[in-house]
Design an enzyme around this catalytic site. Structure first.
Site, PDB file in Angstrom:
ATOM      1  N   TYR A 105       8.521  85.704  29.289  1.00 19.72           N
ATOM      2  CA  TYR A 105       8.637  86.796  28.314  1.00 19.72           C
ATOM      3  C   TYR A 105      10.084  87.119  27.969  1.00 19.72           C
ATOM      4  O   TYR A 105      10.344  88.042  27.199  1.00 19.72           O
ATOM      5  CB  TYR A 105       7.971  88.056  28.882  1.00 19.72           C
ATOM      6  CG  TYR A 105       8.506  88.455  30.243  1.00 19.72           C
ATOM      7  CD1 TYR A 105       9.680  89.211  30.368  1.00 19.72           C
ATOM      8  CD2 TYR A 105       7.865  88.052  31.410  1.00 19.72           C
ATOM      9  CE1 TYR A 105      10.186  89.551  31.609  1.00 19.72           C
ATOM     10  CE2 TYR A 105       8.359  88.392  32.652  1.00 19.72           C
ATOM     11  CZ  TYR A 105       9.519  89.137  32.753  1.00 19.72           C
ATOM     12  OH  TYR A 105      10.014  89.466  33.991  1.00 19.72           O
ATOM     13  N   GLY A 106      11.044  86.355  28.527  1.00 22.82           N
ATOM     14  CA  GLY A 106      12.449  86.695  28.330  1.00 22.82           C
ATOM     15  C   GLY A 106      13.320  85.517  27.966  1.00 22.82           C
ATOM     16  O   GLY A 106      13.097  84.853  26.947  1.00 22.82           O
ATOM     17  N   THR A 107      14.292  85.220  28.809  1.00 24.00           N
ATOM     18  CA  THR A 107      15.297  84.192  28.485  1.00 24.00           C
ATOM     19  C   THR A 107      14.737  82.782  28.475  1.00 24.00           C
ATOM     20  O   THR A 107      15.413  81.872  27.997  1.00 24.00           O
ATOM     21  CB  THR A 107      16.461  84.267  29.484  1.00 24.00           C
ATOM     22  OG1 THR A 107      15.960  84.127  30.823  1.00 24.00           O
ATOM     23  CG2 THR A 107      17.203  85.589  29.358  1.00 24.00           C
ATOM     24  N   LEU A 108      13.526  82.578  28.998  1.00 23.89           N
ATOM     25  CA  LEU A 108      12.931  81.237  28.972  1.00 23.89           C
ATOM     26  C   LEU A 108      11.985  81.046  27.801  1.00 23.89           C
ATOM     27  O   LEU A 108      11.387  79.975  27.655  1.00 23.89           O
ATOM     28  CB  LEU A 108      12.203  80.945  30.290  1.00 23.89           C
ATOM     29  CG  LEU A 108      13.099  80.780  31.523  1.00 23.89           C
ATOM     30  CD1 LEU A 108      12.270  80.426  32.747  1.00 23.89           C
ATOM     31  CD2 LEU A 108      14.167  79.717  31.285  1.00 23.89           C
ATOM     32  N   GLU A 157      15.682  82.479  38.431  1.00 26.08           N
ATOM     33  CA  GLU A 157      15.175  83.842  38.297  1.00 26.08           C
ATOM     34  C   GLU A 157      15.595  84.750  39.465  1.00 26.08           C
ATOM     35  O   GLU A 157      15.409  85.966  39.397  1.00 26.08           O
ATOM     36  CB  GLU A 157      13.643  83.835  38.182  1.00 26.08           C
ATOM     37  CG  GLU A 157      13.107  83.113  36.955  1.00 26.08           C
ATOM     38  CD  GLU A 157      13.270  83.947  35.692  1.00 26.08           C
ATOM     39  OE1 GLU A 157      13.907  85.006  35.747  1.00 26.08           O
ATOM     40  OE2 GLU A 157      12.746  83.534  34.636  1.00 26.08           O
TER      41      GLU A 157
END
Length: 581
Positions: A223-226, A288
């Site tokens: 849901y973020g930087t990936l 992470e």
């Protein structure tokens, strides 16, 4: 088979291609055993005599068609390194299959050693965005020459070549195992990589293929930087399979600055679902900060098709006090989302004409009520071609660029993060009637990407002014520094050359010498049409009169006027002709 290799005095791409192609055909014939000892010895002796040492390093030998310092990087790959790869390949094949000849020619082994070392100069890679294509072409040559057998039989002839060749093959295998097989433009080279390994070592490839088939996979919700739009430069999911978008219920999303986090509380989180090789999880865990910053847990994700699946997700393991909560309507997360929500509404303005040049864009910004420069700017590829139309008084009553929304194509652009108000005013300054539509062409992390054009498409194509094209060229160079001048020239030529211009250029490039207008008329069509086309080509500095025509004072539009293509533009012209062939 006769060795016809030579270095031309006058450089033309057609002649250089002919020399390299003949050398390549010779290698193919030799690799099939289509020769005899007498002719091969004569061939090899001349090839050895044609080798030149590199200026400043006599240990490296080359068969380049000109001095390397006279060539741009992309041309150097084609006409300096490629003939060296092929010539060295011929020597490799000769030593493997005709060892008696190598003993009869005293200079053979020294020449081969220098050639092998010369081949390592670019690590077999191409230029810029074509580095992987260049690598594959180089390996194709070496595989035909049986270099993979040669380095096993003669590993010490040139240890640097042996080590590099093995290293490249190892990197290809690792790329397949890790899924890192895509180029700078997203091209997938996995099939080419597999074909290389199949040719070099079939048994080892079968073992590799079994490994690739038996990798265990797990589901991962990100849901973020990936996420796909956020992970530029991050390779953790390159070998993962995208399964679609998803929603996680019972969790809330918080912006933590340069990355987000989710915690278990009322809310929904939008993200993406991937099938990931299980052996990649340790790398992702380290990225992470699993166990401290985040905890990897199994959750239920609702897919777009309504189905629920179990997947891993990384849950934030620290306090969110004082952090901005991002509600569902502003998701998925992207860097800066909290700042954008607290500021005025921004849009990405995707420029493709003269405004790709920042100096030109700033002239418009200074005409806006808000004169704040763009907060961010970056390249963008638009999925529609440009065309030129209308008659701009600013640009000598010639055409200006528009985006053709009715067609699919590729346009180099630059996007600027500005306010919607600034974009509205730029539209007015550009000419609200000319550019009558603000069109959304994409979205980046919730921010709309918009551009200006005219709908419907203008029916008349109007040639652009050279000064206008120069402004665009400078903008392209500052936005895409890795694009060569030839690539930029080719791109723009493709956008405004007419069919008649392409036909004349194609005809001229097929001739050995300049051609008179009268002859072009007989071959291509009515002389009056040819004269009009010649005038346009002259205006764009693509063709010019030959010296005799000028000396004899023959008028430019005379049937006896002889024309040829401008030498400095031939590579770009050939690129366009190849695309239109």
């Amino acid at each position: 088979m006769k060795n016809t290799f030579y270095r031309p005095v006058e450089i033309s791409t057609e002649e250089l291609d002919s020399i390299v192609n003949k050398l390549y055909q010779d290698l193919v014939e030799f690799s099939k055993g289509y020769t005899d000892t007498k002719h091969l010895k004569e061939y090899i002796t001349k090839l050895i005599n044609d080798q030149k040492n590199l200026t400043g390093n006599s240990e490296m030998g080359f068969w380049g068609l000109d001095e390397p310092e006279k060539m741009s990087n992309d041309i150097r790959v084609l006409y300096f390194y490629m003939p060296t790869y092929i010539a060295t390949g011929i020597l490799i094949n000769c030593k493997l299959n005709f060892p008696q000849i190598t003993r009869e020619i005293p200079e053979f082994n020294e020449c081969l050693r220098k050639g092998l070392l010369g081949c390592t100069g670019r690590y077999f890679q191409g230029h810029g965005y074509d580095n992987i294509d260049g690598l594959i072409k180089a390996l194709h040559v070496f595989i035909i020459a049986k270099a993979h057998i040669f380095i096993e039989k003669y590993p010490n002839d040139c240890q640097k070549f042996t080590e590099l060749f093995k290293s490249v093959l190892e990197n290809i295998e690792n790329s397949l195992l890790s899924g890192k097989t895509r180029g700078d433009w997203g091209e997938d080279y996995s099939l080419q990589y597999k074909c290389i390994l199949q040719a070099v070592n079939p048994n080892a490839y079968l073992e590799l293929d079994e490994k690739l088939s038996n990798r265990e996979v797990v589901l991962l919700f990100v849901y973020g930087t990936l996420m796909s739009n956020n992970r530029i430069g991050r390779t953790y999911l390159e070998d993962a399979k995208f399964l679609g978008k998803g929603t996680l219920k019972g969790y809330a999303l918080y912006d933590l600055g340069s990355y987000p986090g989710i915690v278990k509380e009322a809310g929904k989180v939008k993200g993406e679902l991937y099938s990931v090789p299980a052996d990649r999880l340790p790398d992702i865990d380290r990225y992470e900060g699993e166990g401290k910053l985040y905890l990897r847990k199994t959750v239920t994700v609702n897919q777009e098709n309504g189905e629920n699946v179990k997947a891993f997700v990384y849950i934030f393991n620290q306090s969110t006090t004082g952090k901005a909560k991002i509600d569902e309507q502003y998701q998925p997360w992207y860097p800066g989302v909290a700042r954008i929500l607290n500021e005025e509404k921004y849009v990405w303005y995707a420029a493709y004409g003269s405004n790709i040049n920042r100096q030109r864009l700033m002239a418009y910004i200074m005409g806006c009520s808000d004169k704040t420069p763009p907060k961010e700017e970056m390249p963008i590829m638009l999925n529609h071609p440009i065309y030129f139309s209308n008659h701009s008084g600013r640009w000598n009553h010639k055409g200006v660029a528009f985006l053709d929304l009715d067609k699919v194509g590729k346009t180099y652009g630059k996007r600027y993060l500005i306010t919607q108000e600034q974009l509205n005013e730029i539209q007015v300054l550009e000419g609200g009637i000319w550019y009558n539509e603000i069109v959304q062409v994409g979205e980046d992390n919730g921010t709309h990407i918009k551009t200006l054009t005219h709908t419907p498409r203008y029916s008349e194509d109007v040639f652009p002014d050279l000064t206008y094209l120069e402004v665009i060229q400078r903008g392209l160079k500052e936005t895409y520094p890795n694009l060569s001048s030839v690539e930029i020239d080719s791109y723009l030529l493709q956008s405004y050359l007419s069919i008649e211009m392409i036909n004349v250029l194609k005809y001229l490039r097929s001739q050995e010498h300049g051609v008179a207008i009268s002859k072009m008329g007989r071959e291509l069509g009515h002389v009056s049409i040819i004269i009009d086309t010649v005038h346009k080509l002259k205006e764009f500095n693509l063709i010019r009169l030959d010296g005799r025509t000028v000396r004899e004072g023959i008028a430019w539009d005379s049937p006896n006027a002889i024309y040829y293509t401008v030498r400095d533009r031939r590579l770009a012209i050939d690129n366009v002709l190849n695309k239109n062939s």
